[in-house]
Design an enzyme around this catalytic site. Structure first.
Site, PDB file in Angstrom:
ATOM      1  N   ASP A  93       0.844  -1.186   0.000  1.00  0.00           N
ATOM      2  CA  ASP A  93       0.000   0.000   0.000  1.00  0.00           C
ATOM      3  C   ASP A  93       0.885   1.244   0.000  1.00  0.00           C
ATOM      4  OD1 ASP A  93       0.944   0.269   2.572  1.00  0.00           O
ATOM      5  OD2 ASP A  93      -0.924  -0.293   3.543  1.00  0.00           O
ATOM      6  N   SER A  94       0.278   2.398  -0.122  1.00  0.00           N
ATOM      7  CA  SER A  94       1.063   3.625  -0.299  1.00  0.00           C
ATOM      8  C   SER A  94       1.550   4.216   1.011  1.00  0.00           C
ATOM      9  CB  SER A  94       0.213   4.674  -1.012  1.00  0.00           C
ATOM     10  OG  SER A  94      -0.813   5.139  -0.144  1.00  0.00           O
ATOM     11  N   GLY A  95       1.003   3.756   2.135  1.00  0.00           N
ATOM     12  CA  GLY A  95       1.272   4.375   3.429  1.00  0.00           C
ATOM     13  C   GLY A  95       0.284   5.456   3.778  1.00  0.00           C
ATOM     14  N   GLY A  96      -0.569   5.820   2.817  1.00  0.00           N
ATOM     15  CA  GLY A  96      -1.485   6.931   3.026  1.00  0.00           C
ATOM     16  C   GLY A  96      -2.462   6.725   4.166  1.00  0.00           C
ATOM     17  N   PHE A  97      -3.014   5.530   4.276  1.00  0.00           N
ATOM     18  CA  PHE A  97      -4.027   5.279   5.313  1.00  0.00           C
ATOM     19  C   PHE A  97      -3.431   5.505   6.699  1.00  0.00           C
ATOM     20  CE2 PHE A  97      -6.528   2.650   8.185  1.00  0.00           C
ATOM     21  CZ  PHE A  97      -7.820   3.008   7.843  1.00  0.00           C
ATOM     22  N   ASP A 147      -2.577   8.428  -1.924  1.00  0.00           N
ATOM     23  CA  ASP A 147      -3.855   9.145  -1.992  1.00  0.00           C
ATOM     24  C   ASP A 147      -4.227   9.690  -0.633  1.00  0.00           C
ATOM     25  OD1 ASP A 147      -4.312   6.567  -0.897  1.00  0.00           O
ATOM     26  OD2 ASP A 147      -6.439   6.688  -1.394  1.00  0.00           O
ATOM     27  N   GLN A 189     -11.528   7.701  -5.350  1.00  0.00           N
ATOM     28  CA  GLN A 189     -12.099   8.215  -4.108  1.00  0.00           C
ATOM     29  C   GLN A 189     -13.428   8.905  -4.427  1.00  0.00           C
ATOM     30  OE1 GLN A 189     -11.282   7.657  -1.064  1.00  0.00           O
ATOM     31  NE2 GLN A 189      -9.110   7.095  -1.023  1.00  0.00           N
ATOM     32  N   GLY A 216     -11.463   4.455   0.373  1.00  0.00           N
ATOM     33  CA  GLY A 216     -12.385   5.211   1.220  1.00  0.00           C
ATOM     34  C   GLY A 216     -13.628   4.457   1.616  1.00  0.00           C
ATOM     35  N   ASP A 267      -8.562  -7.063   0.487  1.00  0.00           N
ATOM     36  CA  ASP A 267      -7.595  -7.284   1.569  1.00  0.00           C
ATOM     37  C   ASP A 267      -8.194  -6.795   2.869  1.00  0.00           C
ATOM     38  OD1 ASP A 267      -5.941  -4.718   2.841  1.00  0.00           O
ATOM     39  OD2 ASP A 267      -7.014  -4.255   0.999  1.00  0.00           O
ATOM     40  N   CYS A 305     -14.490 -27.155   7.102  1.00  0.00           N
ATOM     41  CA  CYS A 305     -13.218 -26.531   6.743  1.00  0.00           C
ATOM     42  C   CYS A 305     -12.118 -27.575   6.580  1.00  0.00           C
ATOM     43  CB  CYS A 305     -12.821 -25.514   7.812  1.00  0.00           C
ATOM     44  SG  CYS A 305     -11.311 -24.606   7.433  1.00  0.00           S
ATOM     45  N   CYS A 307      -8.797 -26.810   6.647  1.00  0.00           N
ATOM     46  CA  CYS A 307      -7.511 -26.248   7.070  1.00  0.00           C
ATOM     47  C   CYS A 307      -6.827 -27.133   8.107  1.00  0.00           C
ATOM     48  CB  CYS A 307      -7.690 -24.819   7.618  1.00  0.00           C
ATOM     49  SG  CYS A 307      -8.355 -24.725   9.296  1.00  0.00           S
ATOM     50  N   CYS A 310      -8.538 -27.127  11.631  1.00  0.00           N
ATOM     51  CA  CYS A 310      -9.767 -27.910  11.781  1.00  0.00           C
ATOM     52  C   CYS A 310      -9.520 -29.407  11.635  1.00  0.00           C
ATOM     53  CB  CYS A 310     -10.810 -27.427  10.772  1.00  0.00           C
ATOM     54  SG  CYS A 310     -11.467 -25.790  11.175  1.00  0.00           S
ATOM     55  N   HIS A 336      -7.084 -20.735  10.354  1.00  0.00           N
ATOM     56  CA  HIS A 336      -8.476 -21.051  10.015  1.00  0.00           C
ATOM     57  C   HIS A 336      -9.188 -19.865   9.382  1.00  0.00           C
ATOM     58  CE1 HIS A 336     -12.615 -22.310  10.152  1.00  0.00           C
ATOM     59  NE2 HIS A 336     -12.877 -21.182  10.797  1.00  0.00           N
TER      60      HIS A 336
END
Length: 374
Positions: A93-97, A147, A189, A216, A267, A305, A307, A310, A336
């Site tokens: 990611d850009s680091g913006g958040f 952004d 956005q 956003g 994500d 499941c 996995c 489980c 899980h």
């Protein structure tokens, strides 16, 4: 090579689509859920465990890796893949958040954002150019444009000015991007407003990015209706031959609704965060493993499941681990929970192939919303 997106099929009753992302680290099917590895690790899980639960692309966080260990050290190691021993695709990611959660409105300028290092209080300044420079050195497969991430409560006027700045920042970032093996995505956005989303999508597409994300939609205070509207307002203006990414979304119901609206990848930190607090996804809703009724429950978390967790461990044992603050408990629940979401996207792909995604949604919601949801 940069990644390429191949559209395989669009479901006949909806905008849902099945595709393949071709990368330098193999080809991966969409829809896809991407686990988040903030500090170059998905919390408590090894790369081998991620592969076992059919994870494809994973995320790493530009802001956190900039602070520790630093992008130059990761470049010296040969890039993120070698540094963290993950031989599948990585998105940064850009680091913006993170930056905007630390910055005050007065600290946002046309040039970039001033904020305090959350670790030691140092003054920092992040610009679109710096964000791209860091991501170039990290050598991820997908880099994100820098952004502005306005709050869900922002006014129409603020959102309009913000997205205009985001467009200018996107153009600046694209001009300095210089990693030929790395795709660069633009971000749409515009908050909950139809005209702003349309305008942002059209103008971002004009910049000709390798893929497009809708941002956003995972801010505090935003309703599900606003989230779904943001997707509906943006999708018609995004090209069919490029990836569509809904950022920060990991609730099963939201993934299904996003796929139906034409989203390819998602994500979220949710599955590992829930795991650390003792919560698990199941076919019949979320459960809280700390509840006393699981003290003598020797069945698996979810008998549907496949996995590792489980197949090998009971609710009673995992509850004991969580109650005792043993890390292995969070690890088992993380395995899980991520597998639950990767399996969900596998099932969604199958339903797209069979043109019955609306039936799948109905059956899933009947079980998931009709269950315990502790």
């Amino acid at each position: 090579m940069k990644l390429k997106f191949e559209l395989v099929k669009t479901e006949k009753n909806t905008k849902a689509r099945h595709g393949i992302i071709h990368t330098n680290y193999g080809s991966y099917k969409t829809p896809m859920f991407m686990p988040v590895g903030t500090q170059a690790t998905v919390k408590t899980l090894s790369p081998e465990e991620l592969k076992d639960i059919n994870s494809g692309i994973i995320l790493a966080n530009t802001y956190h890796l900039w602070l520790r260990p630093g992008e130059d050290i990761i470049k010296m190691a040969g890039g993120l893949h070698k540094f963290m021993n993950y031989d599948q695709p990585i998105l940064t990611d850009s680091g913006g958040f993170q930056v905007f959660s630390l910055a005050k409105p007065k600290d946002i300028s046309e040039e970039g954002v001033k904020f305090k290092n959350h670790l030691n209080g140092d003054n920092l300044f992040l610009t679109p150019e710096k964000s791209i420079e860091i991501q170039n050195k990290l050598d991820s497969d997908i880099a994100m444009s820098f952004d502005e991430c306005p709050p869900a409560s922002a006014s129409y006027k603020y959102l309009k000015n913000s997205l205009e700045r985001t467009l200018r920042w996107a153009k600046r970032g694209k001009q300095v991007h210089n990693n030929s093996n790395q795709a660069l995505f633009g971000i749409v956005q515009g908050g909950p407003y139809k005209d702003l989303r349309k305008y942002s999508a059209i103008e971002t597409v004009k910049l000709d990015f390798d893929g497009y994300s809708i941002g956003g939609v995972a801010n505090d205070g935003e309703s599900k209706a606003d989230m779904y509207n943001a997707v509906d307002y943006s999708i018609p203006y995004l090209p069919e031959n490029k990836i569509r990414y809904l950022m920060g979304v990991g609730e099963p119901i939201d993934i299904i609704e996003g796929v139906i609206r034409g989203i390819d990848i998602f994500d979220c930190v949710l599955p590992t965060r829930l795991a650390r607090h003792g919560h698990a996804f199941t076919k019949y809703g979320k459960i809280n493993i700390k509840n006393s009724k699981y003290k003598t429950d020797f069945s698996s978390i979810d008998n549907n499941c496949d996995c590792y967790t489980c197949k090998n461990y009971s609710k009673a044992y995992i509850r004991h681990l969580i109650i005792s603050n043993e890390t292995f408990g969070a690890r088992l629940l993380s395995i899980h929970n991520i597998r639950f979401l990767t399996k969900l996207t596998e099932d969604l792909r199958e339903s797209i192939e069979k043109d019955n995604i609306l039936n799948f949604k109905e059956e899933f919601l009947n079980n998931y919303c009709g269950g315990q949801n502790e």
